[in-house]
Design a protein around this motif. Structure first.
Motif, PDB file in Angstrom:
ATOM      1  N   LEU A   1     -36.409 -17.111 -39.607  1.00 24.35           N
ATOM      2  CA  LEU A   1     -36.485 -18.503 -39.174  1.00 24.35           C
ATOM      3  C   LEU A   1     -37.628 -18.640 -38.179  1.00 24.35           C
ATOM      4  N   GLU A   2     -38.548 -19.555 -38.437  1.00 25.34           N
ATOM      5  CA  GLU A   2     -39.689 -19.813 -37.563  1.00 25.34           C
ATOM      6  C   GLU A   2     -39.460 -21.142 -36.856  1.00 25.34           C
TER       7      GLU A   2
ATOM      8  N   ALA B   1     -45.764 -28.117 -37.531  1.00 21.66           N
ATOM      9  CA  ALA B   1     -46.991 -28.001 -36.743  1.00 21.66           C
ATOM     10  C   ALA B   1     -47.285 -26.560 -36.351  1.00 21.66           C
ATOM     11  N   MET B   2     -46.273 -25.688 -36.392  1.00 22.33           N
ATOM     12  CA  MET B   2     -46.491 -24.277 -36.076  1.00 22.33           C
ATOM     13  C   MET B   2     -47.457 -23.636 -37.059  1.00 22.33           C
ATOM     14  N   ALA B   3     -47.520 -24.174 -38.272  1.00 19.30           N
ATOM     15  CA  ALA B   3     -48.391 -23.583 -39.300  1.00 19.30           C
ATOM     16  C   ALA B   3     -49.860 -23.696 -38.932  1.00 19.30           C
ATOM     17  N   LYS B   4     -50.203 -24.603 -38.013  1.00 23.26           N
ATOM     18  CA  LYS B   4     -51.588 -24.747 -37.571  1.00 23.26           C
ATOM     19  C   LYS B   4     -51.972 -23.667 -36.567  1.00 23.26           C
ATOM     20  N   VAL B   5     -50.974 -23.061 -35.933  1.00 16.66           N
ATOM     21  CA  VAL B   5     -51.239 -22.140 -34.826  1.00 16.66           C
ATOM     22  C   VAL B   5     -50.751 -20.724 -35.122  1.00 16.66           C
ATOM     23  N   TYR B   6     -49.613 -20.598 -35.803  1.00 12.23           N
ATOM     24  CA  TYR B   6     -48.992 -19.300 -36.042  1.00 12.23           C
ATOM     25  C   TYR B   6     -48.902 -19.010 -37.547  1.00 12.23           C
TER      26      TYR B   6
ATOM     27  N   VAL C   1     -38.000 -23.048 -46.943  1.00 10.23           N
ATOM     28  CA  VAL C   1     -37.522 -24.380 -46.566  1.00 10.23           C
ATOM     29  C   VAL C   1     -38.392 -24.864 -45.405  1.00 10.23           C
ATOM     30  N   LEU C   2     -39.123 -25.943 -45.634  1.00 12.52           N
ATOM     31  CA  LEU C   2     -40.078 -26.463 -44.650  1.00 12.52           C
ATOM     32  C   LEU C   2     -39.653 -27.845 -44.185  1.00 12.52           C
ATOM     33  N   ASN C   3     -39.535 -28.010 -42.875  1.00 18.45           N
ATOM     34  CA  ASN C   3     -39.236 -29.314 -42.287  1.00 18.45           C
ATOM     35  C   ASN C   3     -40.530 -30.126 -42.208  1.00 18.45           C
ATOM     36  N   THR C   4     -40.668 -31.097 -43.092  1.00 14.76           N
ATOM     37  CA  THR C   4     -41.871 -31.925 -43.133  1.00 14.76           C
ATOM     38  C   THR C   4     -41.573 -33.221 -43.871  1.00 14.76           C
TER      39      THR C   4
ATOM     40  N   SER D   1     -49.494 -28.961 -30.124  1.00 12.15           N
ATOM     41  CA  SER D   1     -48.669 -29.875 -30.910  1.00 12.15           C
ATOM     42  C   SER D   1     -47.457 -29.174 -31.507  1.00 12.15           C
ATOM     43  N   ALA D   2     -47.529 -27.857 -31.667  1.00 13.45           N
ATOM     44  CA  ALA D   2     -46.389 -27.112 -32.210  1.00 13.45           C
ATOM     45  C   ALA D   2     -45.212 -27.093 -31.249  1.00 13.45           C
ATOM     46  N   GLY D   3     -45.430 -27.475 -29.998  1.00 16.90           N
ATOM     47  CA  GLY D   3     -44.350 -27.495 -29.023  1.00 16.90           C
ATOM     48  C   GLY D   3     -43.585 -28.803 -28.983  1.00 16.90           C
ATOM     49  N   ARG D   4     -44.035 -29.806 -29.754  1.00 20.85           N
ATOM     50  CA  ARG D   4     -43.359 -31.104 -29.724  1.00 20.85           C
ATOM     51  C   ARG D   4     -42.085 -31.079 -30.552  1.00 20.85           C
ATOM     52  N   GLU D   5     -41.125 -31.875 -30.156  1.00 16.60           N
ATOM     53  CA  GLU D   5     -39.820 -31.891 -30.813  1.00 16.60           C
ATOM     54  C   GLU D   5     -39.587 -33.157 -31.620  1.00 16.60           C
ATOM     55  N   GLY D   6     -40.667 -33.788 -32.072  1.00 14.44           N
ATOM     56  CA  GLY D   6     -40.498 -34.939 -32.951  1.00 14.44           C
ATOM     57  C   GLY D   6     -40.940 -36.269 -32.373  1.00 14.44           C
ATOM     58  N   TYR D   7     -41.373 -36.254 -31.096  1.00 12.71           N
ATOM     59  CA  TYR D   7     -41.781 -37.501 -30.464  1.00 12.71           C
ATOM     60  C   TYR D   7     -43.136 -37.342 -29.773  1.00 12.71           C
ATOM     61  N   VAL D   8     -43.877 -38.452 -29.673  1.00 10.39           N
ATOM     62  CA  VAL D   8     -45.162 -38.470 -28.969  1.00 10.39           C
ATOM     63  C   VAL D   8     -45.219 -39.720 -28.095  1.00 10.39           C
ATOM     64  N   PRO D   9     -46.001 -39.665 -27.007  1.00 16.44           N
ATOM     65  CA  PRO D   9     -46.214 -40.878 -26.214  1.00 16.44           C
ATOM     66  C   PRO D   9     -47.277 -41.762 -26.864  1.00 16.44           C
TER      67      PRO D   9
END
Length: 362
Positions: A27-28, A100-105, A118-121, A264-272
Motif C-alpha cells: 500500500l502506497e 500525486a505520489m506518482a509524480k514524486v515517488y 488499485v489507484l485512487n484517481t 502536492s503529494a502531501g495534500r489530503e484532497g483539498y487546496v486553498p
C-alpha cells in the motif's frame, strides 16, 4: 498441503504466489489517510478469517500528515512459516491511496503481469495508465476521495473495499465483520459510515473490468522504474543477504527543500483557492504558511507602491489550509482538489506559475 486438506481446514486458496509461496500486498500512501490501519486489517483478515499465515508491517518516517507511508502484507498457505520481513518489491496487489505520489515517488515500481493495481484517481483507467506510464499489471481506478466524502468515512475504508474487489479472493464479508469487531467497538458512531464507504469502494471496482497494461510484459527487481523526481527511492530494491533492505546506510536522498520538491503529494484532497478581488494585502496567509508558498510581485494598493499577493504556488502547497483559517476576509477558501482539476483552473495556475518561474530563472 493439498487442496482438499485446505478446504477441510477452511483455509483460503491464494490465486498466485511468488517462488517462495508468498502472496504479497503493498500500500502506497501518505500519513493521515489510514494506510497503516488498512495494512493491519488486511493482515488480520488473512490470519483470522481466511486461515492463512499472515504478516504485516509499515514503513514511514516522521509520524505526521503528508509523510510517505508504505504498508506491507504477506500471506502464505499451509503450514509454511513466513520468514521474510522486508519491504514488498513485487506486489501481487498494489493500492495507491494518493495519485500525486506518482509524480514524486516510484509507487509503481516492481509491478508485473500478475499485479492488480488499485489507484485512487478521478481519471479514467486509460488516462491514468498513460499519464503515469504504468509498466505492467491490471489497473482499476476509482475516486476514493470523493466516495469517502460522500459516505463521510475515512479514505482507507473505501480503499479496503476496492482492494478486496480487485484481488478476486479477499472476502468482503470478512472485511465487514473485521470492521464491526474492531472499529465498531472503538468508534461505534462511525461504524455505519465506514461500512457504507467500504461497500462503495468494493462496488466501484467490482463493477468495472480491469485494464491490462501493455507497455512491457514484466518488470524485475534489476529494472525498477526510476523516480520521476530522481529521489533515489529506487534504491529500496538493493539486495542484501538474499533479501531486500532499505536504502544503504539510511541515507536521506530528499532533504527538506521545497524549492526542488513537489509537495502536492502531501495534500489530503483539498487546496486553498485564492480570490484576489477580496484580498486586503494583510500578509497573514504568508506569515502563517509553513512552506512560504505565496508569491508576491511589485504593484500598487490603494495608491501605495507595495508587494501584491499573487496567491499560492501549488507545487509547494501541502494543503494544510492554515491560510484559509487565518484569512480575515475569506480571500482564501477551501475546495476539493479533484473538483479543481476537473474544472481545469488548477492546472492553468500551475502552468502559468511554472512559465513565470522559468522566465525569472533565465
Amino acid at each position: 498441503m493439498g487442496t482438499e486438506a485446505m478446504k477441510d481446514r477452511g483455509q483460503a486458496m491464494l490465486p498466485c504466489t511468488d517462488e517462495n509461496g508468498y502472496y504479497e500486498i503493498r500500500l502506497e500512501s501518505i500519513g493521515g489517510l489510514g494506510a497503516n490501519l488498512a495494512g493491519k486489517m488486511l493482515g488480520e483478515l488473512g490470519a483470522l478469517t481466511m486461515g492463512l499465515n499472515a504478516s504485516g508491517f509499515s514503513s514511514y518516517g516522521s509520524e505526521k500528515k503528508g509523510s510517505p507511508v508504505r504498508a506491507y502484507v504477506r500471506y502464505r498457505e499451509g503450514e509454511g512459516v513466513i520468514l521474510r520481513n522486508a519491504p514488498v518489491i513485487r506486489p501481487h496487489l498494489l493500492g495507491v491511496f494518493h495519485e500525486a505520489m506518482a509524480k514524486v515517488y516510484p509507487v509503481f515500481a516492481g509491478v508485473f503481469d500478475q499485479t492488480q493495481i488499485v489507484l485512487n484517481t478521478w481519471l479514467t483507467k486509460e488516462d491514468a495508465a498513460g499519464k503515469y506510464r504504468i509498466p505492467a499489471g491490471v489497473l482499476y481506478c476509482l475516486d476514493a476521495g470523493g466516495l469517502a466524502r460522500q459516505n463521510k468515512c475515512r479514505l482507507n475504508m473505501v480503499m479496503l473495499g476496492a482492494l478486496a474487489a480487485a484481488s478476486g479472493f479477499l472476502p468482503f464479508s470478512g472485511l465487514e465483520k473485521l470492521c464491526q469487531d474492531s472499529l465498531g467497538k472503538k468508534y461505534p458512531d462511525l461504524l455505519a459510515a465506514n461500512l457504507s464507504g467500504m461497500r462503495s469502494g468494493y462496488e466501484a471496482v467490482a463493477g468495472q473490468k480491469g485494464l491490462r497494461m501493455s507497455h512491457v510484459e514484466d518488470t524485475n527487481v534489476d529494472n525498477l522504474p526510476k523516480s520521476p523526481a530522481g529521489c533515489g527511492l529506487d534504491s529500496m530494491a538493493e539486495p542484501y543477504g538474499g533479501e531486500f533492505a532499505g536504502m544503504i546506510g539510511g541515507v536521506n536522498p530528499m532533504p527538506g527543500n521545497s524549492v526542488q520538491n513537489d509537495l502536492s503529494a502531501g495534500r489530503e484532497g483539498y487546496v486553498p483557492v485564492f480570490h484576489p478581488e477580496k484580498c486586503i494585502q494583510c500578509g497573514l496567509c504568508d506569515s502563517t504558511c509553513p512552506d512560504m508558498v505565496f508569491r508576491f510581485e511589485p504593484g500598487e494598493w490603494k495608491g501605495m507602491k507595495t508587494m501584491i499577493n499573487q496567491g499560492p504556488v501549488y507545487q509547494y502547497c501541502k494543503g494544510c489550509l492554515r491560510c484559509v483559517s487565518v484569512c480575515p476576509v475569506a480571500a482564501l477558501t477551501k475546495e476539493e482538489e479533484q473538483k479543481a482539476r476537473r474544472e481545469g483552473w488548477l492546472e492553468a495556475v500551475e502552468r502559468r506559475t511554472a512559465t513565470e518561474e522559468g522566465k525569472a530563472g533565465d
